[in-house]
Design a protein around this motif. Sequence first.
Motif, PDB file in Angstrom:
ATOM      1  N   THR A  81      33.084 -49.369  57.970  1.00 38.87           N
ATOM      2  CA  THR A  81      32.206 -50.288  57.247  1.00 38.87           C
ATOM      3  C   THR A  81      30.856 -49.634  56.968  1.00 38.87           C
ATOM      4  OG1 THR A  81      31.497 -51.344  59.325  1.00 38.87           O
ATOM      5  CG2 THR A  81      33.340 -52.345  58.148  1.00 38.87           C
ATOM      6  N   HIS A  82      30.373 -48.840  57.917  1.00 43.98           N
ATOM      7  CA  HIS A  82      29.138 -48.080  57.664  1.00 43.98           C
ATOM      8  C   HIS A  82      29.316 -47.154  56.466  1.00 43.98           C
ATOM      9  CE1 HIS A  82      25.841 -45.229  58.139  1.00 43.98           C
ATOM     10  NE2 HIS A  82      26.727 -44.263  58.260  1.00 43.98           N
ATOM     11  N   THR A  83      30.426 -46.426  56.434  1.00 35.73           N
ATOM     12  CA  THR A  83      30.677 -45.481  55.350  1.00 35.73           C
ATOM     13  C   THR A  83      30.729 -46.185  53.999  1.00 35.73           C
ATOM     14  OG1 THR A  83      31.829 -43.900  56.785  1.00 35.73           O
ATOM     15  CG2 THR A  83      32.389 -43.855  54.447  1.00 35.73           C
ATOM     16  N   LEU A  84      31.357 -47.345  53.948  1.00 33.39           N
ATOM     17  CA  LEU A  84      31.435 -48.084  52.686  1.00 33.39           C
ATOM     18  C   LEU A  84      30.050 -48.546  52.238  1.00 33.39           C
ATOM     19  CD1 LEU A  84      34.669 -50.185  53.320  1.00 33.39           C
ATOM     20  CD2 LEU A  84      34.426 -48.144  51.887  1.00 33.39           C
ATOM     21  N   GLU A  85      29.214 -48.927  53.185  1.00 38.00           N
ATOM     22  CA  GLU A  85      27.848 -49.323  52.834  1.00 38.00           C
ATOM     23  C   GLU A  85      27.048 -48.129  52.318  1.00 38.00           C
ATOM     24  OE1 GLU A  85      25.966 -51.680  55.907  1.00 38.00           O
ATOM     25  OE2 GLU A  85      27.820 -52.772  56.294  1.00 38.00           O
ATOM     26  N   VAL A 109      25.339 -47.708  48.453  1.00 37.37           N
ATOM     27  CA  VAL A 109      23.945 -47.346  48.194  1.00 37.37           C
ATOM     28  C   VAL A 109      23.882 -46.059  47.367  1.00 37.37           C
ATOM     29  CG1 VAL A 109      21.727 -46.757  49.232  1.00 37.37           C
ATOM     30  CG2 VAL A 109      23.187 -48.453  50.326  1.00 37.37           C
ATOM     31  N   ALA A 110      24.689 -45.069  47.733  1.00 32.94           N
ATOM     32  CA  ALA A 110      24.680 -43.797  47.019  1.00 32.94           C
ATOM     33  C   ALA A 110      25.043 -43.978  45.557  1.00 32.94           C
ATOM     34  CB  ALA A 110      25.641 -42.812  47.687  1.00 32.94           C
ATOM     35  N   MET A 132      19.536 -42.931  38.625  1.00 29.54           N
ATOM     36  CA  MET A 132      18.831 -41.686  38.348  1.00 29.54           C
ATOM     37  C   MET A 132      19.574 -40.782  37.379  1.00 29.54           C
ATOM     38  SD  MET A 132      17.355 -40.845  42.129  1.00 29.54           S
ATOM     39  CE  MET A 132      16.674 -39.329  41.507  1.00 29.54           C
ATOM     40  N   GLY A 133      20.666 -41.262  36.795  1.00 26.35           N
ATOM     41  CA  GLY A 133      21.394 -40.453  35.824  1.00 26.35           C
ATOM     42  C   GLY A 133      22.197 -39.329  36.442  1.00 26.35           C
ATOM     43  N   LEU A 134      22.593 -39.486  37.688  1.00 24.95           N
ATOM     44  CA  LEU A 134      23.376 -38.470  38.379  1.00 24.95           C
ATOM     45  C   LEU A 134      24.865 -38.797  38.285  1.00 24.95           C
ATOM     46  CD1 LEU A 134      21.166 -38.164  41.590  1.00 24.95           C
ATOM     47  CD2 LEU A 134      20.983 -36.874  39.445  1.00 24.95           C
ATOM     48  N   ASP A 135      25.699 -37.902  38.787  1.00 24.90           N
ATOM     49  CA  ASP A 135      27.138 -38.177  38.808  1.00 24.90           C
ATOM     50  C   ASP A 135      27.443 -39.047  40.023  1.00 24.90           C
ATOM     51  OD1 ASP A 135      30.072 -37.705  39.536  1.00 24.90           O
ATOM     52  OD2 ASP A 135      29.923 -36.843  37.524  1.00 24.90           O
ATOM     53  N   PHE A 136      27.628 -40.338  39.779  1.00 23.53           N
ATOM     54  CA  PHE A 136      27.790 -41.252  40.907  1.00 23.53           C
ATOM     55  C   PHE A 136      29.133 -41.102  41.598  1.00 23.53           C
ATOM     56  CE2 PHE A 136      27.895 -43.538  36.820  1.00 23.53           C
ATOM     57  CZ  PHE A 136      29.238 -43.897  36.736  1.00 23.53           C
ATOM     58  N   ASP A 137      30.141 -40.527  40.925  1.00 17.44           N
ATOM     59  CA  ASP A 137      31.414 -40.273  41.604  1.00 17.44           C
ATOM     60  C   ASP A 137      31.248 -39.187  42.671  1.00 17.44           C
ATOM     61  OD1 ASP A 137      33.083 -42.103  40.137  1.00 17.44           O
ATOM     62  OD2 ASP A 137      32.967 -40.740  38.434  1.00 17.44           O
ATOM     63  N   LEU A 138      30.475 -38.160  42.362  1.00 16.05           N
ATOM     64  CA  LEU A 138      30.219 -37.108  43.350  1.00 16.05           C
ATOM     65  C   LEU A 138      29.391 -37.646  44.504  1.00 16.05           C
ATOM     66  CD1 LEU A 138      30.263 -34.226  44.383  1.00 16.05           C
ATOM     67  CD2 LEU A 138      28.382 -33.684  42.813  1.00 16.05           C
ATOM     68  N   ALA A 139      28.353 -38.428  44.203  1.00 14.01           N
ATOM     69  CA  ALA A 139      27.536 -39.017  45.269  1.00 14.01           C
ATOM     70  C   ALA A 139      28.398 -39.892  46.178  1.00 14.01           C
ATOM     71  CB  ALA A 139      26.397 -39.837  44.667  1.00 14.01           C
ATOM     72  N   GLU A 140      29.284 -40.659  45.575  1.00 12.12           N
ATOM     73  CA  GLU A 140      30.156 -41.525  46.366  1.00 12.12           C
ATOM     74  C   GLU A 140      31.139 -40.707  47.188  1.00 12.12           C
ATOM     75  OE1 GLU A 140      32.785 -45.583  45.738  1.00 12.12           O
ATOM     76  OE2 GLU A 140      32.583 -44.196  44.043  1.00 12.12           O
ATOM     77  N   ALA A 141      31.683 -39.638  46.620  1.00 12.33           N
ATOM     78  CA  ALA A 141      32.632 -38.810  47.363  1.00 12.33           C
ATOM     79  C   ALA A 141      31.989 -38.217  48.609  1.00 12.33           C
ATOM     80  CB  ALA A 141      33.162 -37.693  46.457  1.00 12.33           C
ATOM     81  N   VAL A 142      30.781 -37.682  48.470  1.00 11.60           N
ATOM     82  CA  VAL A 142      30.090 -37.111  49.627  1.00 11.60           C
ATOM     83  C   VAL A 142      29.793 -38.199  50.658  1.00 11.60           C
ATOM     84  CG1 VAL A 142      28.009 -35.909  50.411  1.00 11.60           C
ATOM     85  CG2 VAL A 142      29.114 -35.225  48.263  1.00 11.60           C
ATOM     86  N   ALA A 143      29.367 -39.361  50.188  1.00 15.57           N
ATOM     87  CA  ALA A 143      29.083 -40.469  51.104  1.00 15.57           C
ATOM     88  C   ALA A 143      30.336 -40.894  51.866  1.00 15.57           C
ATOM     89  CB  ALA A 143      28.511 -41.655  50.326  1.00 15.57           C
ATOM     90  N   ALA A 151      22.799 -38.463  51.627  1.00 16.12           N
ATOM     91  CA  ALA A 151      22.110 -38.342  52.917  1.00 16.12           C
ATOM     92  C   ALA A 151      21.089 -39.451  53.109  1.00 16.12           C
ATOM     93  CB  ALA A 151      21.434 -36.972  53.011  1.00 16.12           C
ATOM     94  N   LEU A 152      20.273 -39.729  52.095  1.00 20.25           N
ATOM     95  CA  LEU A 152      19.268 -40.797  52.229  1.00 20.25           C
ATOM     96  C   LEU A 152      19.928 -42.170  52.252  1.00 20.25           C
ATOM     97  CD1 LEU A 152      16.074 -40.906  52.352  1.00 20.25           C
ATOM     98  CD2 LEU A 152      17.145 -38.667  52.117  1.00 20.25           C
TER      99      LEU A 152
END
Length: 392
Positions: A64-68, A72-73, A80-91, A194-195
């Motif tokens: 559940t922490h990871t999904l949260e 956010v990511a 911010m115009g970033l690749d949100f699929d990559l941000a989500e994958a890392v998260a 990370a943030l």
Amino acid sequence: MRAPYASDPAKSRGRRTPEPESALRSAFQRDRDRIIHASAFRRLKHKTQVFVEHEGDYFRTRLTHTLEVAQVARTIARAMGLDFDLAEAVALAHDLGHTPFGHTGEDALDALMAPYGGFDHNAQAVRIVTRLERHYAGFDGLNLTWETLEGIAKHNGPVLGPDKPPLPYALADYDAEQDLELHDHAGLEAQVAALSDDIAYNHHDLHDGLRAHLFTMDQIAELPLIDGCVAEVDRLWPGLDSHRRRHEALRRFFGLLVEDVVAETRARLAALAPGRVEDIRHAGTMMVHFSDPVWADIRTIRAFLFERMYRAPRVVEMRAAVTGVIEDLFPLYMNDPALLPDRWQSDVAAAADETALARLVADYIAGMTDRFALQQHARLAGGGAGLLAVPR
């Protein structure tokens, strides 16, 4: 609209084992989906965040922490115009390497592994997605893109440098095969992940601490940032019941952190004026960050949580109990590797020395859920009853 310094899946550095591209999904979308379908991801459901998994259904688990964190990511990356699929994958992958019993289990396993190279959960996550997941016919691991692997390895910043500790073996082994440029920062999507981790746990640990009656709403209403959120709720809804009041205040706190990160990061990017993702990697500092005033207030909140939650007597008592579980299991498997499952025995036979065997045992223990570790401890060491009797 994609920012010029965003990671572009069409320009990915690729996968270690080349594969045909998907007609329906970008390279980073495929990474995200493979992580979600990984065995290690499913096991997060029964791994500790702060409270051991069996202590209550309402407390956060690693899953559940990871999904949260992923939510956010994705929000920040999209804004911010970033690749949100990559941000989500890392998260989604950032906690795959965690042991049972959270940081307590990690500390115990790291101490046991000290003669064999130590243990680090971020490095273990790389080991999982590059070696230990064994479902695909053409390769071990998930065969993720270079960008996702980079993000998993160094989302918290560079891991190589003159002021850095020795590289964990689980990361060094893979880096020898594919250079992840560990001396540089990761792209913005990984920094966002990370943030987002910080935002998620600062928010939900307050929720879980309140639910566990480790502190009261009146006590956290005196903390910076949260005090203004509580005041606003009381102004808008005087006399609101305690449950809704708590939720409304903490969701405002959550939103405040997200908005601060976006504003501060935009200001840092405006000063740097990067034109490509490599400019982010070579910036020499994290670009995704809280503002200085908010960061100072977060440190005050963290100090409160350390005193009232992470070092609360019932939490400390549970930590001591689960440390004993890991300390008992490790030598049992080391002294009798036949106790490992049948499908691990070919790796045991191939282990060249004690260090190789220890790393296999660490892989096995780190992959356990809380409940499985307790079951194995009860079966092999006759323990478990004392742990389950800890007052809650």
